[in-house]
Scaffold this active site. Structure first.
Site, PDB file in Angstrom:
ATOM      1  N   ASP A  83     -35.306   8.064  12.534  1.00 56.59           N
ATOM      2  CA  ASP A  83     -36.680   8.422  12.156  1.00 56.59           C
ATOM      3  C   ASP A  83     -36.969   8.129  10.687  1.00 56.59           C
ATOM      4  OD1 ASP A  83     -34.723  10.444  11.651  1.00 56.59           O
ATOM      5  OD2 ASP A  83     -36.326  11.818  11.089  1.00 56.59           O
ATOM      6  N   GLU A  84     -38.259   7.966  10.413  1.00 60.65           N
ATOM      7  CA  GLU A  84     -38.793   7.936   9.048  1.00 60.65           C
ATOM      8  C   GLU A  84     -37.981   7.073   8.092  1.00 60.65           C
ATOM      9  OE1 GLU A  84     -40.940  12.111   8.462  1.00 60.65           O
ATOM     10  OE2 GLU A  84     -38.759  12.332   8.594  1.00 60.65           O
ATOM     11  N   VAL A  85     -37.681   5.868   8.515  1.00 57.77           N
ATOM     12  CA  VAL A  85     -36.948   4.969   7.626  1.00 57.77           C
ATOM     13  C   VAL A  85     -37.926   4.410   6.599  1.00 57.77           C
ATOM     14  CG1 VAL A  85     -35.628   2.838   7.503  1.00 57.77           C
ATOM     15  CG2 VAL A  85     -35.324   4.396   9.444  1.00 57.77           C
TER      16      VAL A  85
END
Ligand code: ACM
Length: 663
Positions: free
Chosen positions: A306-308
């Site tokens: 997630d949320e790279v």
């Protein structure tokens, strides 16, 4: 309610209606089974140490609850038993997602019989039996019932983030007990994130050595928790979140990072990211995942995704060149490449990869499971594309939303209708998520429970079980049970409030705390004032996500404004309002204290709101409409609606209703 197929005795039925999650099918019988000191458990079929231990725990819980000195050792063979356990055969050596959990439970005045095809069903049925127990003037009893129960979804989980704040093994264990009580079957352990790497690696000891401040689980502790969970019918799915959320890996192994170090543990969330363009990253992950695959027996291994943030990738000329060489225009293509390599590594070690919905990119291996957190759409999309998936959007406990809102979220809701029957079977269930940026072991239980039980019911019970009032009534009963069995939701709250009271009377602090709620969603986080070092010991850290007191008061308000309130109900309303009006003066000395100072304006407004509420009651009682007076309250209401000390006064809308009724 379809659930109650037939009704015989109303009193005993009431207790059967307290079950949470509600069973798939319940038929009330006649009479009740009295629980006395003669109570004991016997096995009539397959038995194994896990079931025997569960029987001993059941009896211990029953003894504590009833005060009866009942025998702790399960009997064998044909001795007449109070609770007979008939398990057909052994279960899977490692619990798997498709393993059955159904059971039937028959209680009659002569005794109870719990039957299931496998130990998992027996474990679920034991919790049902315990929830049935009640007392009346004759003593403790279980009502006569016939229950046939089976879960709606096979994947019913709770994720706990132990990176942002470390949660010691005992905090995990008591939550596993509570999960078992509501038939949840997956503990998703979010073990690494920017703020801490929480597992001992023997191959890469600088992970925990430099990434955890010494707060991590040894491998022995991991094995103990996994065994503890298994004995309660709960799978443990570990998560190592990569390639983003990885700052804590880099103090020890900066060569994994997309930009050169040195690195320190992030204290307030970071944008550090693994380097997907170096072979050495994959060699490291191969060894590390191999080690963790051996430590955690579950077939699934969660690798985050997630949320790279692409910032570091874009800033690195070598990574930019790598992208160009591979014909990648966007960073999500680079992440897709990373996930593809990672899925192959996870598979090589005999596991099935699972990740947050960002990993749903073209080329993702079809055996990867998608966890939908950004919206329900991605779950449907995953199912359409042939992936298995679970829902977490709608189940984020850190948003401080009411249980009713979580209860309304359904893995097959909304878009589910547009899926084919086959696609629908790919939706395995859901998981509640407890992100712990603002949670410590002290308030963990109160942040998870009882709201999590509403989610547990959504995932276990038939989709037709949707009565919100009934859900809330049962949550309150369950809360008392869970506390008795080891949760610290009530005791932790009290300790935290005592700290705030600083030696002054606790009761006025509690009166205020009971009717305030933390601001919703990510309003606290977005203040930017929090790091993982910030003490979480203020009123906002104690206050419940959803005020039970306000909900009860709200019901009285609804009765009154509908013209249906009895004299007792009107008196109860008045009593609350008088108490809130007078509380400010009683709280005054404690409001001078450093920790509680910030609550002074709230306390003051609560008094003023209560005064307004009393004014409204008088006018309503006199049948007098007083628009001028009502108008005069609007400045107060407007002020009281605003958050102070990151708290909302939960009774504001209820006082507004009273004022409107007197208008
Ligand atoms: C997430 O909440 N970032 C999965």
């Amino acid at each position: 309610m379809r659930l109650i197929a037939m009704i015989f005795g109303a009193a005993v039925l009431a207790q059967a209606q307290n079950l949470i999650p509600a069973p798939a099918r319940l038929v009330a019988g006649q009479g009740k089974f009295l629980i006395t000191e003669k109570f004991h458990v016997a096995f009539s079929g397959y038995r194994e140490p896990r079931l025997e231990a569960a029987a001993i725990r059941l009896v211990a819980r029953l003894a504590k609850r009833t005060g009866l000195a009942i025998g702790r050792i399960p009997g064998a063979g044909n001795a007449p038993a109070a609770l007979t356990i008939a398990c057909e055969k052994a279960g899977a050596r490692v619990q798997n997602v498709r393993e059955g959990e159904s059971y039937s439970l028959t209680v009659s005045p002569a005794g109870a019989r719990l039957h299931a095809p496998n130990p998992l069903g027996i474990l679920r049925g034991m919790e049902t039996f315990l929830q049935l127990v009640d007392q009346d003037s004759e003593g403790f009893f279980a009502p006569a019932v016939n229950i046939e129960d089976t879960p709606r979804f096979p994947w019913r989980g709770l994720m706990i983030d132990v990176s942002r704040h470390f949660m010691p093994p005992e905090a995990i264990k008591r939550n596993l007990d509570a999960m078992a009580a509501v038939k949840l079957n997956v503990f998703h352990w979010h073990l690494s994130d920017d703020q801490g790497f929480r597992v001992e690696s023997k191959l890469f000891p600088k992970l925990q050595g430099m990434g955890s401040d010494g707060l991590y689980y040894t491998q022995a502790q991991v094995r103990e928790i996994v065994a503890y969970a298994r004995s309660r019918g709960i799978r443990v799915v570990p998560e190592f979140d990569v390639p983003g959320h990885t700052s804590s890996w880099f103090p020890g192994y900066p060569e994994l990072a997309a930009t050169p170090g040195p690195y320190e543990i992030e204290r307030d969330g970071g944008t550090a990211c693994m380097d997907p363009a170096r072979e050495s990253t994959y060699r490291f992950l191969d060894k590390f995942i191999g080690e963790m695959a051996a430590l955690f027996p579950d077939p699934y291994l969660h690798t985050g995704g997630d949320e790279v943030s692409a910032k570091q990738w874009d800033a690195n000329p070598r990574i930019r060149a790598f992208k160009k060489r591979h014909g990648m225009k966007h960073s999500h293509e680079l992440q897709a490449y990373f996930e593809k390599r990672l899925a192959a590594i996870v598979k090589k070690h005999g596991k099935r990869m699972m990740g947050w919905d960002e990993i749903l990119q073209p080329g993702l291996a079809k055996n990867v499971v998608v966890q939908s957190w950004r919206g329900q759409k991605s779950l449907d999309e995953a199912a359409r594309q042939g992936y298995l998936g679970i829902l977490s959007h709608g189940y984020y406990l850190d948003l401080m939303l009411p249980a009713s809102q979580h209860y309304a979220a359904d893995p097959l809701g909304n878009g589910g209708a547009s899926l084919t029957p086959e696609e629908r079977t790919r939706i395995l269930g859901g998981e509640a998520c407890m992100w712990d940026e603002l949670v410590t072991p002290e308030n963990l239980d109160g942040r998870i429970w009882p709201r999590n039980a509403a989610i547990a019911e959504r995932l276990w019970s038939p989709g037709t079980v949707t009565d919100v009032e009934s859900m809330y009534r049962r949550l309150e009963i369950l809360s008392r049970e869970l506390e008795r069995d080891g949760l610290t939701r009530v005791s932790g709250y009290r300790l935290m409030l005592e700290r705030l009271a600083g030696g002054y009377a606790l009761e006025p602090v509690k009166t205020l705390a009971d009717i305030v709620e933390p601001v919703k969603e990510y309003k606290r986080m977005s203040t930017g004032r929090y790091t993982s070092f910030t003490p979480l010991n203020r009123l906002v850290d104690c206050a419940r996500p959803e005020s039970e007191t306000a909900r009860h008061f709200g019901k009285l308000v609804d009765r009154l404004t509908a013209g249906q309130a009895s004299a007792d109900e009107r008196e109860a309303l008045r009593t609350w309002l008088v108490r809130w009006r007078d509380n400010d003066a009683r709280l005054k000395p404690a409001l001078e204290l450093e920790l509680l100072k910030e609550a002074a304006p709230l306390s003051n407004d609560v008094a003023a709101l209560a005064e307004a509420g009393l004014g409204a009651l008088e006018r309503i009682a006199a049948g007098k409409h007083d628009p001028e007076w009502a108008e005069g309250q609007s400045a107060l209401v407007a002020r009281a609606r605003e958050p102070r000390a990151e708290l909302l006064i939960s009774i504001v809308p209820l006082i507004e209703k009273l004022i409107a009724a007197a208008r």
